[in-house]
Motif scaffolding. Structure first.
Motif: not given
Length: 202
Positions: A30-39, A100-106
């Motif tokens: 979760l921490a890594d996904i959260t930080a990655s989603m910032l950009t 959509k960006e979250l789904d792609l990152l996951k």
């Protein structure tokens, strides 16, 4: 501020004292996904627009998290610090967390995990961390990554990306005075915790 004038470059790194150790084991990653989603998009710019803005400056931007901390960093030439700080503050203060960006990152993260879990060295590291330190994998598991929702990310962001849990590090061709001015101008409104434990504006 670590001033080094031999090269006309500056790296600005916002380091937040909240990483995988602050997440539940069933939400590993979760921490890594959260930080990655910032950009991956703000309230005013899409992920593509952020990437293009950084590319226009001739710089690079990165974000992520480890066991003890999360970070967002940007590197530019020293004459572009003001523009870089504007981008950095936007991604830190105004994240959109687009579905959509979250789904792609996951999906990308799951692809990487699927590959890693077939590699003996990666499996050995997972087991060693659990056995030696009782740590879950900071990068998550297929099950935990699949379970992460936008609500999880918003909650982790709200309790983690706060001024009194953060340090802003400038390294390169910049003076302490100029770094301090830029920090106050662009991140002076970053939220912090008050005594009651509720986020408040500085």
């Amino acid at each position: 501020v670590v001033e080094r004038n031999s090269v006309p470059l500056v790296t600005i790194n916002l380091l937040v004292r909240s990483g995988a150790s602050s997440e539940a084991a069933n939400k590993a990653g979760l921490a890594d996904i959260t930080a990655s989603m910032l950009t991956k998009g703000t309230t005013t710019k899409s992920a593509t627009q952020i990437a293009e803005a950084v590319e226009f400056l001739g710089g690079s931007i990165n974000s992520g998290a480890g066991w003890n901390s999360s970070f967002v960093s940007i590197t530019v030439t020293s004459d572009k610090v003001d523009q870089a700080m504007a981008i950095l503050s936007d991604v830190v203060l105004n994240p959109q967390f687009d579905e959509k960006e979250l789904d792609l990152l996951k999906s990308q993260t799951l692809d990487g995990l699927t590959y890693n879990l077939k590699q003996p060295s990666s499996l050995a590291n997972y087991v060693a961390s659990k056995y030696s330190f009782n740590e879950h994998p900071a990068g998550g598991t297929p099950e935990s990554i699949a379970s992460i929702t936008k609500g999880d990310i918003q909650a982790f962001y709200s309790k983690s990306f706060l001024s009194d849990l953060s340090v802003l590090i400038f390294t390169g061709n910049i003076s302490t005075a100029n770094a301090s001015t830029a920090a106050q101008k662009y991140l002076g409104v970053m939220k912090k915790y008050v005594q009651q434990g509720e986020p408040s504006m500085r």
